[in-house]
Design a protein around this motif. Sequence first.
Motif, PDB file in Angstrom:
ATOM      1  N   MET A  87      16.679  90.811 -77.839  1.00 29.20           N
ATOM      2  CA  MET A  87      17.436  90.847 -76.611  1.00 29.20           C
ATOM      3  C   MET A  87      17.470  89.464 -75.956  1.00 29.20           C
ATOM      4  O   MET A  87      18.527  88.999 -75.579  1.00 29.20           O
ATOM      5  CB  MET A  87      16.797  91.895 -75.688  1.00 29.20           C
ATOM      6  CG  MET A  87      17.421  91.992 -74.344  1.00 29.20           C
ATOM      7  SD  MET A  87      19.048  92.719 -74.454  1.00 29.20           S
ATOM      8  CE  MET A  87      19.487  92.772 -72.779  1.00 29.20           C
ATOM      9  N   PHE A  88      16.298  88.839 -75.850  1.00 27.20           N
ATOM     10  CA  PHE A  88      16.248  87.533 -75.198  1.00 27.20           C
ATOM     11  C   PHE A  88      16.912  86.455 -76.050  1.00 27.20           C
ATOM     12  O   PHE A  88      17.519  85.529 -75.521  1.00 27.20           O
ATOM     13  CB  PHE A  88      14.809  87.140 -74.889  1.00 27.20           C
ATOM     14  CG  PHE A  88      14.189  88.014 -73.844  1.00 27.20           C
ATOM     15  CD1 PHE A  88      14.648  87.993 -72.541  1.00 27.20           C
ATOM     16  CD2 PHE A  88      13.169  88.876 -74.164  1.00 27.20           C
ATOM     17  CE1 PHE A  88      14.094  88.809 -71.575  1.00 27.20           C
ATOM     18  CE2 PHE A  88      12.600  89.700 -73.209  1.00 27.20           C
ATOM     19  CZ  PHE A  88      13.068  89.669 -71.910  1.00 27.20           C
ATOM     20  N   VAL A  89      16.818  86.600 -77.366  1.00 30.57           N
ATOM     21  CA  VAL A  89      17.474  85.635 -78.247  1.00 30.57           C
ATOM     22  C   VAL A  89      18.985  85.731 -78.095  1.00 30.57           C
ATOM     23  O   VAL A  89      19.676  84.712 -78.060  1.00 30.57           O
ATOM     24  CB  VAL A  89      17.042  85.859 -79.717  1.00 30.57           C
ATOM     25  CG1 VAL A  89      17.794  84.940 -80.642  1.00 30.57           C
ATOM     26  CG2 VAL A  89      15.548  85.665 -79.864  1.00 30.57           C
ATOM     27  N   LEU A  96      24.090  83.458 -76.009  1.00 31.98           N
ATOM     28  CA  LEU A  96      25.258  83.542 -75.139  1.00 31.98           C
ATOM     29  C   LEU A  96      25.271  82.425 -74.101  1.00 31.98           C
ATOM     30  O   LEU A  96      26.314  81.833 -73.818  1.00 31.98           O
ATOM     31  CB  LEU A  96      25.309  84.904 -74.454  1.00 31.98           C
ATOM     32  CG  LEU A  96      25.610  86.085 -75.367  1.00 31.98           C
ATOM     33  CD1 LEU A  96      25.470  87.393 -74.592  1.00 31.98           C
ATOM     34  CD2 LEU A  96      26.988  85.958 -75.980  1.00 31.98           C
ATOM     35  N   LEU A  97      24.116  82.130 -73.546  1.00 31.33           N
ATOM     36  CA  LEU A  97      24.037  81.052 -72.562  1.00 31.33           C
ATOM     37  C   LEU A  97      24.307  79.693 -73.216  1.00 31.33           C
ATOM     38  O   LEU A  97      25.007  78.847 -72.647  1.00 31.33           O
ATOM     39  CB  LEU A  97      22.667  81.065 -71.891  1.00 31.33           C
ATOM     40  CG  LEU A  97      22.506  80.248 -70.621  1.00 31.33           C
ATOM     41  CD1 LEU A  97      23.562  80.630 -69.591  1.00 31.33           C
ATOM     42  CD2 LEU A  97      21.124  80.445 -70.044  1.00 31.33           C
ATOM     43  N   ALA A  98      23.797  79.503 -74.422  1.00 30.93           N
ATOM     44  CA  ALA A  98      24.057  78.252 -75.146  1.00 30.93           C
ATOM     45  C   ALA A  98      25.544  78.122 -75.461  1.00 30.93           C
ATOM     46  O   ALA A  98      26.119  77.036 -75.352  1.00 30.93           O
ATOM     47  CB  ALA A  98      23.229  78.208 -76.411  1.00 30.93           C
ATOM     48  N   ALA A 116      21.764  72.868 -76.782  1.00 28.15           N
ATOM     49  CA  ALA A 116      20.755  72.736 -77.838  1.00 28.15           C
ATOM     50  C   ALA A 116      19.353  72.702 -77.242  1.00 28.15           C
ATOM     51  O   ALA A 116      18.428  73.331 -77.778  1.00 28.15           O
ATOM     52  CB  ALA A 116      21.014  71.475 -78.646  1.00 28.15           C
ATOM     53  N   ALA A 117      19.184  71.995 -76.140  1.00 34.51           N
ATOM     54  CA  ALA A 117      17.879  71.926 -75.495  1.00 34.51           C
ATOM     55  C   ALA A 117      17.463  73.296 -74.967  1.00 34.51           C
ATOM     56  O   ALA A 117      16.321  73.724 -75.162  1.00 34.51           O
ATOM     57  CB  ALA A 117      17.906  70.911 -74.353  1.00 34.51           C
ATOM     58  N   LEU A 118      18.368  73.993 -74.337  1.00 29.94           N
ATOM     59  CA  LEU A 118      18.075  75.321 -73.800  1.00 29.94           C
ATOM     60  C   LEU A 118      17.678  76.281 -74.912  1.00 29.94           C
ATOM     61  O   LEU A 118      16.660  76.967 -74.820  1.00 29.94           O
ATOM     62  CB  LEU A 118      19.292  75.878 -73.057  1.00 29.94           C
ATOM     63  CG  LEU A 118      19.169  77.327 -72.600  1.00 29.94           C
ATOM     64  CD1 LEU A 118      18.270  77.398 -71.384  1.00 29.94           C
ATOM     65  CD2 LEU A 118      20.526  77.900 -72.305  1.00 29.94           C
ATOM     66  N   PHE A 119      18.468  76.320 -75.973  1.00 29.27           N
ATOM     67  CA  PHE A 119      18.181  77.237 -77.073  1.00 29.27           C
ATOM     68  C   PHE A 119      16.885  76.849 -77.781  1.00 29.27           C
ATOM     69  O   PHE A 119      16.054  77.704 -78.086  1.00 29.27           O
ATOM     70  CB  PHE A 119      19.340  77.261 -78.065  1.00 29.27           C
ATOM     71  CG  PHE A 119      19.151  78.295 -79.129  1.00 29.27           C
ATOM     72  CD1 PHE A 119      19.387  79.628 -78.851  1.00 29.27           C
ATOM     73  CD2 PHE A 119      18.731  77.941 -80.391  1.00 29.27           C
ATOM     74  CE1 PHE A 119      19.205  80.599 -79.816  1.00 29.27           C
ATOM     75  CE2 PHE A 119      18.543  78.901 -81.365  1.00 29.27           C
ATOM     76  CZ  PHE A 119      18.788  80.232 -81.079  1.00 29.27           C
ATOM     77  N   GLY A 120      16.671  75.563 -78.010  1.00 34.20           N
ATOM     78  CA  GLY A 120      15.471  75.110 -78.703  1.00 34.20           C
ATOM     79  C   GLY A 120      14.196  75.391 -77.926  1.00 34.20           C
ATOM     80  O   GLY A 120      13.225  75.921 -78.481  1.00 34.20           O
TER      81      GLY A 120
END
Length: 48
Positions: A1-3, A8-10, A23-27
Amino acid sequence: MFVLLLCLLAKYFVDAGAPTQAAALFGVGAASMLTVFVTQHGRRRKDQ
């Protein structure tokens, strides 16, 4: 769920023209979740 939420946010950031922030947010988000899972798994093994 969080992934999924991170993905979606990325995607929103990429569509808005900010791929570096995406990329920073997802990483960072993925790495922190992985750290929690690995840490919890290690604690469970020590308790048994």
